[in-house]
Design an enzyme around this catalytic site. Structure first.
Site, PDB file in Angstrom:
ATOM      1  N   ARG A 224       0.858  -1.187   0.000  1.00  0.00           N
ATOM      2  CA  ARG A 224       0.000   0.000   0.000  1.00  0.00           C
ATOM      3  C   ARG A 224       0.885   1.224   0.000  1.00  0.00           C
ATOM      4  O   ARG A 224       2.087   1.145   0.283  1.00  0.00           O
ATOM      5  CB  ARG A 224      -0.935   0.021   1.200  1.00  0.00           C
ATOM      6  CG  ARG A 224      -0.240   0.275   2.522  1.00  0.00           C
ATOM      7  CD  ARG A 224      -1.249   0.314   3.662  1.00  0.00           C
ATOM      8  NE  ARG A 224      -2.020   1.545   3.682  1.00  0.00           N
ATOM      9  CZ  ARG A 224      -1.746   2.589   4.476  1.00  0.00           C
ATOM     10  NH1 ARG A 224      -0.714   2.552   5.295  1.00  0.00           N
ATOM     11  NH2 ARG A 224      -2.484   3.667   4.472  1.00  0.00           N
ATOM     12  N   ASN A 226       1.178   5.215   1.535  1.00  0.00           N
ATOM     13  CA  ASN A 226       0.688   6.210   2.489  1.00  0.00           C
ATOM     14  C   ASN A 226       1.471   7.486   2.198  1.00  0.00           C
ATOM     15  O   ASN A 226       2.466   7.461   1.460  1.00  0.00           O
ATOM     16  CB  ASN A 226       0.911   5.727   3.921  1.00  0.00           C
ATOM     17  CG  ASN A 226       0.167   6.571   4.936  1.00  0.00           C
ATOM     18  OD1 ASN A 226      -0.774   7.283   4.592  1.00  0.00           O
ATOM     19  ND2 ASN A 226       0.582   6.498   6.188  1.00  0.00           N
ATOM     20  N   GLU A 266       5.112   6.920   1.289  1.00  0.00           N
ATOM     21  CA  GLU A 266       5.604   5.675   1.898  1.00  0.00           C
ATOM     22  C   GLU A 266       5.084   4.481   1.111  1.00  0.00           C
ATOM     23  O   GLU A 266       3.875   4.256   1.042  1.00  0.00           O
ATOM     24  CB  GLU A 266       5.115   5.564   3.341  1.00  0.00           C
ATOM     25  CG  GLU A 266       5.585   6.696   4.235  1.00  0.00           C
ATOM     26  CD  GLU A 266       4.982   6.628   5.639  1.00  0.00           C
ATOM     27  OE1 GLU A 266       5.403   7.422   6.493  1.00  0.00           O
ATOM     28  OE2 GLU A 266       4.081   5.786   5.878  1.00  0.00           O
ATOM     29  N   TYR A 317      -3.464  16.246  11.772  1.00  0.00           N
ATOM     30  CA  TYR A 317      -2.748  15.021  12.113  1.00  0.00           C
ATOM     31  C   TYR A 317      -1.426  14.927  11.357  1.00  0.00           C
ATOM     32  O   TYR A 317      -0.413  14.483  11.888  1.00  0.00           O
ATOM     33  CB  TYR A 317      -3.615  13.788  11.801  1.00  0.00           C
ATOM     34  CG  TYR A 317      -2.872  12.493  11.987  1.00  0.00           C
ATOM     35  CD1 TYR A 317      -2.449  12.106  13.257  1.00  0.00           C
ATOM     36  CD2 TYR A 317      -2.575  11.668  10.912  1.00  0.00           C
ATOM     37  CE1 TYR A 317      -1.744  10.927  13.437  1.00  0.00           C
ATOM     38  CE2 TYR A 317      -1.877  10.496  11.076  1.00  0.00           C
ATOM     39  CZ  TYR A 317      -1.463  10.127  12.347  1.00  0.00           C
ATOM     40  OH  TYR A 317      -0.768   8.963  12.515  1.00  0.00           O
TER      41      TYR A 317
END
Lengths: 339, 199
Positions: A224, A226, A266, A317
């Protein structure tokens, strides 16, 4: 892939970092849509194309600079960036084997692994390493096997162990972590270490992703992407050193955002390990300043749309609160670019 | 019972007897005394019960006398949580299968006692934890590796390095503490508004 590796990069002040046109062309741009929200964006990690998905664990032109930055972080703050619980030794050997075999298979011009039974010879031409050791015998290496191999491996590496239908952090080499502490997160379960992430718990993302992860089988990795952003090409952005890099967030203006703000992507190719049944969670970070990314008009337009519509809780965040407006104002110049 | 939106914080239990226990080890501190007395009264008569109690308390709650009366068997008390954890370690190192552990007290105390219990691989089926008393937190400074006890404010001064720390709503069981990070790391002196930690 022809590997042209830079040797004079710096991920600290004074920064020396840029992507070659070839590196930018293979940059894993993480936005398939004009808006972003968390999802279970896992897919089989099958070899695809000639870019970052072509290898089990990708390395690129920043390899030498990143390994040097890791060595510096480990020397400056011993015990802060590398941790491992005592019962993780089998998983440590598993991951050493997986990285060595992958690198040697995918980049035979620079890595070589020769085995005679348990007697292994590991050659890393990029870092000038030629070591012999006994697989399974920690005394035959100068340090723990996980530290040994992850000092030579691009990106961060976290080892997860499976117990009680969840995954716990058992070890980590994380000199490139985005505002967390691996010492603090050590021993946490899947839902605990993802605790601070906003919105995603309520969307059920972590429940679904955990179910997926627990079904992960050896030799069937998944991946995946990110992303976050960082001001300046600084890789070491741990919670521990926040006072060193936090002030950078005040320095962004609409005029300099193209050089200061870096998209930080990432790539996480997750593998089940064969002996320990642990899972290795690599976090391979790709940096690019916004100014490089917007040279691709489609990326520039999409970045504007994604960033300008980003949920405020994600803005906070990801640490962008102070410079989000300046970044969006900069990106608005590329909003209408035709592709 | 303490339930918050903090995903990494343990969800605590209510102490009730483990029917299968061969030894009930009832351990607590300060305000935990009431939960301990209540539990002891619920355990079937004749069962093997040992009680350990620390009188160290942030709020000054002391249930020593009542517990002494309630405890049917061995009873030990300690002036500090540190002394109790040491004694708990010694006791567990002598323990047999069938020992069940009950913990009652502040979150900080439960965190410390759980660190001891983990060394003996006591798992969730063998330990119950009841949170009692005030909502003070134990906070670990990510910058200087120091623990500050009994923190009641969102922003406070680290007892180790003196940095103004903000308490993050993130709890580590291994450390038995919340994380504190410098609150004015972006602009010196610019801190989040002071507020009470009410969970």
């Amino acid at each position: 892939m022809q590997l042209e590796v830079k040797t004079d990069e710096s991920f600290r002040v004074p920064y020396r970092f840029s992507n070659s046109p070839e590196a930018l062309a293979r940059f894993p741009f993480p936005f398939p849509d004009d808006s972003y929200m968390y999802s279970v964006n896992l897919e089989p990690h099958v070899r695809t194309g000639s870019g970052v998905f072509a290898n089990a664990f990708d390395i690129d032109e920043h390899y030498v600079g990143e390994c040097a930055d890791r060595a510096r972080a480990l020397a400056e703050q011993p015990g802060v960036h590398y941790v491992s619980l005592p019962h993780m030794m089998q998983a440590q050997w598993d991951v050493l084997e997986l990285i060595m075999e992958s690198y040697a298979g995918d980049f035979p011009q620079v890595f070589e692994l020769r085995k005679q039974g348990a007697q292994w010879n590991w050659v890393n031409r990029l870092l000038g390493i030629d070591d012999r050791f006994t697989f399974g015998d920690p005394a035959s290496l100068p340090m723990e096997p996980f530290e040994y191999i992850s000092r030579q491996a691009q990106g961060d590496w976290v080892l997860l162990e499976e117990r009680d239908q969840t995954l716990y952090i058992g070890a980590g080499m994380t000199t490139e972590r985005a505002d967390y502490s691996i010492r603090f997160d050590l021993g946490m379960s899947w839902h605990e270490f993802h605790g601070p992430v906003p919105l995603a718990h309520e969307l059920g993302v972590f429940d679904k992703a955990l179910k997926f992860m627990l079904r992960l089988r050896t030799n069937h990795p998944v991946r995946r992407l990110n992303w976050t952003t960082t001001v300046f090409p600084r890789l070491e952005t741990s919670a521990e050193t926040l006072p060193d890099w936090g002030p950078n967030r005040t320095m962004v203006t609409p005029d300099n955002a193209g050089e200061t703000v870096h998209l930080r992507v990432e790539l996480q190719p997750l593998h089940r390990l064969p002996r320990s049944n642990a899972i290795v969670f690599p976090i391979r970070t790709y940096l690019a300043p916004l100014g490089e990314l917007v040279t691709n008009p489609a990326w520039g337009r999409r970045l504007y749309r994604v960033m300008s519509s980003l949920h405020q809780e994600l803005v906070d965040y990801k640490g962008m609160t102070r410079y989000h407006a300046a970044m969006v104002q900069y990106l608005s110049r590329f909003a209408d670019a035709s592709s | 019972m303490l339930i918050t939106g903090i995903k990494s914080r343990p969800v605590y239990d209510r102490l009730t007897p483990f029917p299968e226990a061969l030894l009930h080890l009832v351990v607590g501190q300060g305000s935990g005394g009431t939960a301990m007395s209540r539990l002891i009264a619920e355990i079937a008569p004749g069962a093997d019960i040992e009680v350990m109690y620390s009188t160290e308390s942030f709020t000054g709650q002391n249930h020593l006398a009542a517990l002494k009366d309630a405890a049917p068997g061995r009873f030990d008390w300690f002036a500090s949580n540190a002394a109790l954890s040491q004694a708990l370690h010694d006791r567990l190192s002598q323990a047999f299968m069938g020992t069940r552990l009950y913990l009652a007290g502040s979150e900080s105390f439960i965190g410390l006692a759980m660190k001891v219990a983990r060394q003996f691989d006591l798992n969730a089926d063998e330990v119950l934890r009841e949170h009692c008393g005030s909502l003070v937190r134990r906070v670990w400074c990510v910058h200087c590796d120091t623990y500050s006890e009994n923190i009641t404010q969102r922003v406070f001064s680290c007892s180790g390095c003196g940095k103004p720390l903000v308490v993050r709503d993130h709890y580590s069981r291994l450390m038995g503490a919340f994380m504190g990070v410098q609150g004015d790391a972006e602009v010196p002196g610019e801190l989040p508004e002071a507020s009470e930690l009410d969970t």
